[in-house]
Design a protein around this motif. Sequence first.
Motif, PDB file in Angstrom:
ATOM      1  N   SER A 111      21.527   3.406   0.785  1.00  0.00           N
ATOM      2  CA  SER A 111      22.751   3.112   1.718  1.00  0.00           C
ATOM      3  C   SER A 111      23.564   4.184   0.917  1.00  0.00           C
ATOM      4  N   SER A 112      23.992   4.452   2.297  1.00  0.00           N
ATOM      5  CA  SER A 112      25.264   6.305   2.119  1.00  0.00           C
ATOM      6  C   SER A 112      26.875   5.805   2.462  1.00  0.00           C
ATOM      7  N   ASP A 113      26.936   4.474   2.549  1.00  0.00           N
ATOM      8  CA  ASP A 113      27.873   3.380   3.070  1.00  0.00           C
ATOM      9  C   ASP A 113      29.102   3.437   1.976  1.00  0.00           C
ATOM     10  N   SER A 114      30.234   3.679   2.305  1.00  0.00           N
ATOM     11  CA  SER A 114      31.195   4.057   0.988  1.00  0.00           C
ATOM     12  C   SER A 114      31.645   2.286   1.005  1.00  0.00           C
ATOM     13  N   ASP A 115      31.753   1.174   1.789  1.00  0.00           N
ATOM     14  CA  ASP A 115      32.168  -0.114   1.074  1.00  0.00           C
ATOM     15  C   ASP A 115      31.242  -0.769   1.611  1.00  0.00           C
ATOM     16  N   LEU A 116      31.970  -2.344   1.109  1.00  0.00           N
ATOM     17  CA  LEU A 116      30.505  -3.388   1.574  1.00  0.00           C
ATOM     18  C   LEU A 116      30.866  -3.734   2.729  1.00  0.00           C
ATOM     19  N   SER A 117      31.430  -3.377   4.042  1.00  0.00           N
ATOM     20  CA  SER A 117      31.372  -4.249   5.151  1.00  0.00           C
ATOM     21  C   SER A 117      30.871  -3.693   6.453  1.00  0.00           C
ATOM     22  N   ARG A 160      25.116   3.383  -8.033  1.00  0.00           N
ATOM     23  CA  ARG A 160      25.734   4.706  -7.339  1.00  0.00           C
ATOM     24  C   ARG A 160      24.301   5.796  -8.352  1.00  0.00           C
ATOM     25  N   ALA A 161      24.099   5.897  -9.357  1.00  0.00           N
ATOM     26  CA  ALA A 161      24.222   6.108 -10.174  1.00  0.00           C
ATOM     27  C   ALA A 161      21.847   6.253  -9.417  1.00  0.00           C
ATOM     28  N   ILE A 162      22.068   5.271  -9.373  1.00  0.00           N
ATOM     29  CA  ILE A 162      20.283   5.495  -8.789  1.00  0.00           C
ATOM     30  C   ILE A 162      20.234   6.150  -7.506  1.00  0.00           C
ATOM     31  N   LEU A 182      18.215   8.997  -6.697  1.00  0.00           N
ATOM     32  CA  LEU A 182      16.927   9.326  -5.625  1.00  0.00           C
ATOM     33  C   LEU A 182      17.408  10.775  -4.955  1.00  0.00           C
ATOM     34  N   ALA A 183      18.524  10.971  -4.839  1.00  0.00           N
ATOM     35  CA  ALA A 183      18.446  11.722  -3.800  1.00  0.00           C
ATOM     36  C   ALA A 183      18.279  13.129  -4.448  1.00  0.00           C
ATOM     37  N   ASN A 184      18.498  13.219  -5.032  1.00  0.00           N
ATOM     38  CA  ASN A 184      18.099  14.534  -6.446  1.00  0.00           C
ATOM     39  C   ASN A 184      16.924  14.941  -6.011  1.00  0.00           C
ATOM     40  N   ILE A 185      15.991  13.396  -6.903  1.00  0.00           N
ATOM     41  CA  ILE A 185      14.387  13.789  -6.910  1.00  0.00           C
ATOM     42  C   ILE A 185      13.538  13.975  -5.872  1.00  0.00           C
ATOM     43  N   PHE A 186      14.663  13.240  -4.827  1.00  0.00           N
ATOM     44  CA  PHE A 186      13.583  14.290  -3.456  1.00  0.00           C
ATOM     45  C   PHE A 186      14.333  14.974  -2.605  1.00  0.00           C
ATOM     46  N   HIS A 187      15.747  15.701  -3.142  1.00  0.00           N
ATOM     47  CA  HIS A 187      16.441  16.917  -2.702  1.00  0.00           C
ATOM     48  C   HIS A 187      16.754  16.600  -1.082  1.00  0.00           C
ATOM     49  N   ILE A 188      17.420  15.660  -0.947  1.00  0.00           N
ATOM     50  CA  ILE A 188      17.907  15.215   0.164  1.00  0.00           C
ATOM     51  C   ILE A 188      19.205  16.320   0.382  1.00  0.00           C
ATOM     52  N   SER A 189      19.434  16.524   1.663  1.00  0.00           N
ATOM     53  CA  SER A 189      19.560  17.761   2.630  1.00  0.00           C
ATOM     54  C   SER A 189      21.051  16.757   3.103  1.00  0.00           C
ATOM     55  N   GLY A 190      19.826  15.793   4.418  1.00  0.00           N
ATOM     56  CA  GLY A 190      20.445  14.743   4.793  1.00  0.00           C
ATOM     57  C   GLY A 190      19.800  14.038   5.246  1.00  0.00           C
ATOM     58  N   ASP A 194       0.567  -1.461  -0.157  1.00  0.00           N
ATOM     59  CA  ASP A 194       0.333   0.023  -0.123  1.00  0.00           C
ATOM     60  C   ASP A 194       0.601   1.125  -0.384  1.00  0.00           C
ATOM     61  N   LEU A 195       2.041   1.112   0.479  1.00  0.00           N
ATOM     62  CA  LEU A 195       2.957   2.066   0.524  1.00  0.00           C
ATOM     63  C   LEU A 195       4.812   1.610   0.649  1.00  0.00           C
ATOM     64  N   VAL A 196       5.770   2.455   0.015  1.00  0.00           N
ATOM     65  CA  VAL A 196       6.979   2.173   0.479  1.00  0.00           C
ATOM     66  C   VAL A 196       7.220   3.596   0.941  1.00  0.00           C
ATOM     67  N   CYS A 197       8.265   2.942   1.759  1.00  0.00           N
ATOM     68  CA  CYS A 197       8.805   3.841   2.146  1.00  0.00           C
ATOM     69  C   CYS A 197      10.362   4.023   1.687  1.00  0.00           C
ATOM     70  N   LEU A 198      11.456   5.266   1.643  1.00  0.00           N
ATOM     71  CA  LEU A 198      12.706   5.245   1.251  1.00  0.00           C
ATOM     72  C   LEU A 198      13.804   5.505   2.464  1.00  0.00           C
ATOM     73  N   TYR A 199      14.667   4.976   3.103  1.00  0.00           N
ATOM     74  CA  TYR A 199      15.047   5.236   4.017  1.00  0.00           C
ATOM     75  C   TYR A 199      16.944   5.349   3.757  1.00  0.00           C
ATOM     76  N   PHE A 200      16.600   6.764   3.899  1.00  0.00           N
ATOM     77  CA  PHE A 200      17.995   7.222   3.185  1.00  0.00           C
ATOM     78  C   PHE A 200      19.104   7.730   4.989  1.00  0.00           C
ATOM     79  N   SER A 201      19.987   6.125   4.654  1.00  0.00           N
ATOM     80  CA  SER A 201      20.798   6.325   6.428  1.00  0.00           C
ATOM     81  C   SER A 201      21.566   6.168   5.960  1.00  0.00           C
ATOM     82  N   ALA A 202      23.090   6.173   6.232  1.00  0.00           N
ATOM     83  CA  ALA A 202      24.033   4.848   6.487  1.00  0.00           C
ATOM     84  C   ALA A 202      25.033   4.741   8.233  1.00  0.00           C
TER      85      ALA A 202
END
Length: 230
Positions: free
Chosen positions: A74-80, A107-109, A113-121, A34-42
């Motif tokens: 994820s905004s993590d830079s490495d797999l581990s 990374r392009a995706i 997403l960050a651009n579409i949703f204007h993610i600043s933090g 019914d809903l889909v949430c996008l969780y930007f985190s790291a």
Amino acid sequence: MQKDQTFTDLLGSKLLTTLQKSAEPTCDVLKGKDLVCLYFSASWCPPCKQFTPILSSFYTSHCKPSNIEIIYISSDSDLSSFENYYTKMPWCSLPFHTTTNDHAASRAIKQKLANIFHISGIPTLIVLDSKGNFVTDGGRNDVMRVGDSMTKGKELVQKWKEIQAVPLEEAQFSGGQGGGIVKSVIMTILRNPMYLVGMFYLIKRLIQRVKSLQRGGDDGGGGGGGGEEF
């Protein structure tokens, strides 16, 4: 555009549901939601580490029973780092690719997403309806206000579902911080009434200072260096 194609275009063709399984088609993972949430985190983000357990509890108690899915961006830079953090989450995630071509595509995706949703933090929780339309980017503050209350949790889910969603191109974003600085300040004051007492005192002192300066001017302006320090 069809629902399934919307999320595939937005998130890519596959999503992880757990580290123990291969990524699955996005359309299959999100079918019937019914809903889909996008969780930007790291993993390196202290506020994220604080919010993730709260969101996990909310997901288990309210999202899963209500056909709501969360996708970790994820905004993590490495797999581990990604894997160690994702093991603490009960929801889905964009795959974290390590091969050159796949990593670039991933990374392009995320950047799209960050651009579409204007993610600043981060952390930021975006809520979309079943067709990928925008509901709110204030999900983080919404969930924080629920706390441990089952009643408030149910009311929030109902509120999200009743909001009139709009196409992404028509949405007004707050920058991914759930209402921005002004809203955060207002919510902090409302949660701490003593701040109002302090503000009243400062305003009273300011008024007294202005009156004092006015009296000094009326007396000939010779007392500009005196008066009480504010």
